[in-house]
Design a protein around this motif. Structure first.
Motif, mmCIF file in Angstrom:
data_model
loop_
_atom_site.group_PDB
_atom_site.id
_atom_site.type_symbol
_atom_site.label_atom_id
_atom_site.label_comp_id
_atom_site.label_asym_id
_atom_site.label_seq_id
_atom_site.Cartn_x
_atom_site.Cartn_y
_atom_site.Cartn_z
ATOM 1 N N MET A 160 -9.985 6.294 -11.231
ATOM 2 C CA MET A 160 -9.641 4.933 -12.127
ATOM 3 C C MET A 160 -8.272 4.671 -11.695
ATOM 4 O O MET A 160 -7.741 3.735 -12.555
ATOM 5 C CB MET A 160 -9.912 5.064 -13.449
ATOM 6 C CG MET A 160 -11.347 5.338 -13.904
ATOM 7 S SD MET A 160 -11.673 4.876 -15.447
ATOM 8 C CE MET A 160 -10.568 5.868 -16.401
ATOM 9 N N SER A 161 -7.519 5.212 -10.724
ATOM 10 C CA SER A 161 -6.324 4.680 -10.396
ATOM 11 C C SER A 161 -5.287 4.894 -11.777
ATOM 12 O O SER A 161 -5.600 5.729 -12.218
ATOM 13 C CB SER A 161 -6.232 3.455 -9.885
ATOM 14 O OG SER A 161 -5.057 3.075 -9.314
ATOM 15 N N VAL A 162 -4.569 4.051 -11.995
ATOM 16 C CA VAL A 162 -3.808 3.823 -13.198
ATOM 17 C C VAL A 162 -3.895 2.723 -14.066
ATOM 18 O O VAL A 162 -4.335 1.596 -13.330
ATOM 19 C CB VAL A 162 -2.418 4.443 -13.089
ATOM 20 C CG1 VAL A 162 -2.080 5.571 -12.766
ATOM 21 C CG2 VAL A 162 -1.691 3.472 -12.493
ATOM 22 N N ALA A 163 -3.728 2.208 -15.181
ATOM 23 C CA ALA A 163 -3.748 1.057 -15.667
ATOM 24 C C ALA A 163 -3.027 -0.008 -15.469
ATOM 25 O O ALA A 163 -1.768 0.439 -14.941
ATOM 26 C CB ALA A 163 -3.845 1.134 -17.377
ATOM 27 N N HIS A 164 -3.559 -1.426 -15.013
ATOM 28 C CA HIS A 164 -2.689 -2.384 -14.669
ATOM 29 C C HIS A 164 -2.736 -3.099 -15.752
ATOM 30 O O HIS A 164 -3.637 -3.359 -16.402
ATOM 31 C CB HIS A 164 -3.077 -3.032 -13.587
ATOM 32 C CG HIS A 164 -2.893 -2.079 -12.173
ATOM 33 N ND1 HIS A 164 -2.509 -2.701 -11.097
ATOM 34 C CD2 HIS A 164 -3.101 -0.893 -11.897
ATOM 35 C CE1 HIS A 164 -2.192 -1.513 -10.082
ATOM 36 N NE2 HIS A 164 -2.823 -0.563 -10.475
ATOM 37 N N MET A 165 -1.702 -4.347 -15.658
ATOM 38 C CA MET A 165 -1.774 -5.446 -16.647
ATOM 39 C C MET A 165 -2.106 -6.738 -15.959
ATOM 40 O O MET A 165 -1.267 -6.890 -15.271
ATOM 41 C CB MET A 165 -0.549 -5.395 -17.839
ATOM 42 C CG MET A 165 -1.023 -6.497 -18.836
ATOM 43 S SD MET A 165 0.516 -6.411 -19.941
ATOM 44 C CE MET A 165 -0.096 -4.973 -20.977
ATOM 45 N N PHE A 224 -4.919 5.830 -2.721
ATOM 46 C CA PHE A 224 -3.595 5.672 -3.223
ATOM 47 C C PHE A 224 -3.599 4.297 -3.746
ATOM 48 O O PHE A 224 -2.586 3.711 -4.094
ATOM 49 C CB PHE A 224 -2.494 5.670 -2.085
ATOM 50 C CG PHE A 224 -2.482 7.049 -1.154
ATOM 51 C CD1 PHE A 224 -1.792 7.944 -1.966
ATOM 52 C CD2 PHE A 224 -2.962 7.241 -0.031
ATOM 53 C CE1 PHE A 224 -1.736 9.316 -1.241
ATOM 54 C CE2 PHE A 224 -2.713 8.546 0.592
ATOM 55 C CZ PHE A 224 -2.145 9.539 -0.148
ATOM 56 N N SER A 225 -4.618 3.752 -4.085
ATOM 57 C CA SER A 225 -5.134 2.305 -4.626
ATOM 58 C C SER A 225 -4.474 1.179 -3.689
ATOM 59 O O SER A 225 -4.411 1.610 -2.270
ATOM 60 C CB SER A 225 -4.164 2.129 -5.673
ATOM 61 O OG SER A 225 -4.455 1.113 -6.607
ATOM 62 N N SER A 226 -4.424 0.011 -3.911
ATOM 63 C CA SER A 226 -4.277 -0.782 -2.973
ATOM 64 C C SER A 226 -3.378 -2.080 -3.326
ATOM 65 O O SER A 226 -2.970 -2.042 -4.591
ATOM 66 C CB SER A 226 -5.562 -1.611 -2.319
ATOM 67 O OG SER A 226 -6.012 -2.156 -3.206
ATOM 68 N N LYS A 229 2.384 -4.546 -4.275
ATOM 69 C CA LYS A 229 3.365 -4.086 -5.379
ATOM 70 C C LYS A 229 3.151 -2.792 -6.218
ATOM 71 O O LYS A 229 4.005 -1.913 -6.474
ATOM 72 C CB LYS A 229 3.655 -5.179 -6.409
ATOM 73 C CG LYS A 229 4.416 -6.390 -5.312
ATOM 74 C CD LYS A 229 4.928 -7.447 -6.389
ATOM 75 C CE LYS A 229 5.628 -8.403 -5.708
ATOM 76 N NZ LYS A 229 5.887 -9.745 -6.171
ATOM 77 N N ARG A 230 2.141 -2.343 -6.183
ATOM 78 C CA ARG A 230 1.452 -1.343 -7.341
ATOM 79 C C ARG A 230 0.635 -0.445 -6.681
ATOM 80 O O ARG A 230 -0.197 0.106 -7.330
ATOM 81 C CB ARG A 230 0.979 -1.921 -8.638
ATOM 82 C CG ARG A 230 1.820 -2.384 -9.561
ATOM 83 C CD ARG A 230 2.821 -1.452 -10.110
ATOM 84 N NE ARG A 230 1.952 -0.188 -10.894
ATOM 85 C CZ ARG A 230 1.440 -0.048 -12.039
ATOM 86 N NH1 ARG A 230 1.689 -1.251 -12.706
ATOM 87 N NH2 ARG A 230 0.866 0.864 -12.353
ATOM 88 N N ASN A 231 0.818 0.046 -5.413
ATOM 89 C CA ASN A 231 0.152 1.129 -4.961
ATOM 90 C C ASN A 231 0.787 2.401 -4.908
ATOM 91 O O ASN A 231 2.022 2.221 -5.601
ATOM 92 C CB ASN A 231 -0.483 1.179 -3.509
ATOM 93 C CG ASN A 231 0.534 0.769 -2.544
ATOM 94 O OD1 ASN A 231 1.622 0.277 -2.749
ATOM 95 N ND2 ASN A 231 0.335 1.014 -1.170
ATOM 96 N N CYS A 232 0.336 3.415 -4.528
ATOM 97 C CA CYS A 232 1.074 4.650 -4.836
ATOM 98 C C CYS A 232 2.457 4.443 -4.207
ATOM 99 O O CYS A 232 2.844 4.695 -2.957
ATOM 100 C CB CYS A 232 0.242 5.808 -4.306
ATOM 101 S SG CYS A 232 1.262 7.271 -4.360
ATOM 102 N N LEU A 233 3.525 4.933 -4.854
ATOM 103 C CA LEU A 233 4.764 4.964 -4.449
ATOM 104 C C LEU A 233 5.202 6.115 -3.533
ATOM 105 O O LEU A 233 6.169 6.196 -2.605
ATOM 106 C CB LEU A 233 5.816 5.223 -5.690
ATOM 107 C CG LEU A 233 7.179 5.029 -5.194
ATOM 108 C CD1 LEU A 233 7.724 3.734 -5.491
ATOM 109 C CD2 LEU A 233 8.049 5.411 -6.332
#
Ligand code: HEM
Length: 287
Positions: A160-165, A224-226, A229-233
């Motif tokens: 579920m990747s991580v929470a985004h707002m 790594f998500s997509s 700005k907010r994929n895996c660093l």
């Protein structure tokens, strides 16, 4: 970790992850779940050591660069608390993800010995046994590259990747997602999309190979998500680590299961915020 009821994959922890804001008002152990005293002490000691030996003209690592920036821009976001938190963030985000992927990789390679044999063949042909693998080798090793991609796709370690707002009111497929709403991108469904992968539910490196055996990119490969700005660093670091670990281990060893490969059960030992691979004994045989 598996035995710990507060491990990051337990039901409780998922609950905490989703309702952390509310649970923080309840007294008790909950508010301490993410707070590891040992780890914080370790980080504090390491920062102190860097401060004592810092030469601003020769920054040695991330901590040095951050400390230099703290001097340059006082009273800014470059402060000691943010330095500690960002290091903790890197350690937490970068350890279990990588180790679970490696463990899953070993499982897949023992369950599918024919895949392991092809990786061995490619390592022997491209790298040989007289030197250690390096990151440049990856480009000459499409099969190994495809296997690592397939390991990451199937192990699906952060489903579920991580929470985004949501930062502004957003309309998506006829639904209004209001500003401030927490959303979880379900990476699992993308990684198993039948319109994007030949064999979405089976471990098959061909998912990342074209008909000529060349590596084939796939836009649905999103462990790594997509997004920009907010994929895996740590994506490039993680990809480099995975290639070097797998190729170095397989250069010298053959991995063999103690049970018939077809009996290896790949069901995660725990599945929640992360997918934790099942326990498995295997033989590591020098080649
Ligand atoms: C196989 C290994 C890894 C996987 C599968 C993975 C996956 C992910 C995913 C899915 C996210 C969430 C991105 C989002 O916001 O949607 C993430 C975030 C993050 N990862 Fe990784 N990661 C891995 C390794 C690493 C490593 C080695 C590091 C650094 C040492 C790292 C550092 C981070 C950080 C700092 C974030 C948070 C970025 C932010 O705040 O937006 N990761 N990772």
């Amino acid at each position: 970790m598996a035995a710990n009821p507060f491990s990051m994959v337990s039901l409780f922890m998922q609950f905490y992850d989703i309702y952390a804001n509310y649970l923080n008002y309840i007294p008790g152990i909950y508010s301490k779940l993410y707070d590891s005293k040992d780890l914080r002490l370790f980080v504090a000691k390491r920062i102190k050591k860097n401060q004592e030996t810092l030469d601003p003209n020769f920054p040695r690592d991330y901590i040095d660069c951050f400390l230099v920036q703290m001097e340059k821009v006082p009273y800014s976001e470059y402060n000691i608390k943010n330095l500690q938190l960002s290091i903790l963030n890197l350690i937490l985000a970068g350890s279990e993800t990588g180790s679970c992927t490696l463990k899953y990789g070993f499982l897949f390679l023992t369950k599918y010995p024919e895949v392991q044999a092809k990786v061995h063949e490619e390592i022997d042909r491209v790298i040989g046994h007289d030197r250690v693998p390096n990151t440049e080798d990856r480009r000459q090793m499409p099969y190994t590259d495809a296997v690592i991609h397939e390991v990451q796709r199937c192990s699906d370690v952060l489903p579920m990747s991580v929470a985004h707002m949501v930062t502004c009111d957003t309309e998506f497929r006829g639904y209004l997602i209001p500003k401030g709403m927490t959303v979880y991108p379900i990476l699992s469904t993308v990684l198993h999309d039948p319109t994007m992968f030949k064999s979405p539910n089976v471990f098959n490196p061909e998912n990342f190979l074209d008909e000529n055996g060349r590596f084939k990119k796939n836009d649905a490969f999103v462990p790594f998500s997509s997004g920009r700005k907010r994929n895996c660093l740590g994506e490039s670091l993680a990809r480099m680590e995975l290639f070097l670990f797998f190729s170095t281990i397989l250069q010298s060893f053959q991995l063999k299961s103690l049970v018939p490969p077809e009996d290896i059960d790949l069901t995660p030992q725990k599945s929640g915020f992360t997918n934790i691979p099942p326990f498995c004994h295997l033989s590591v045989i020098p080649r």
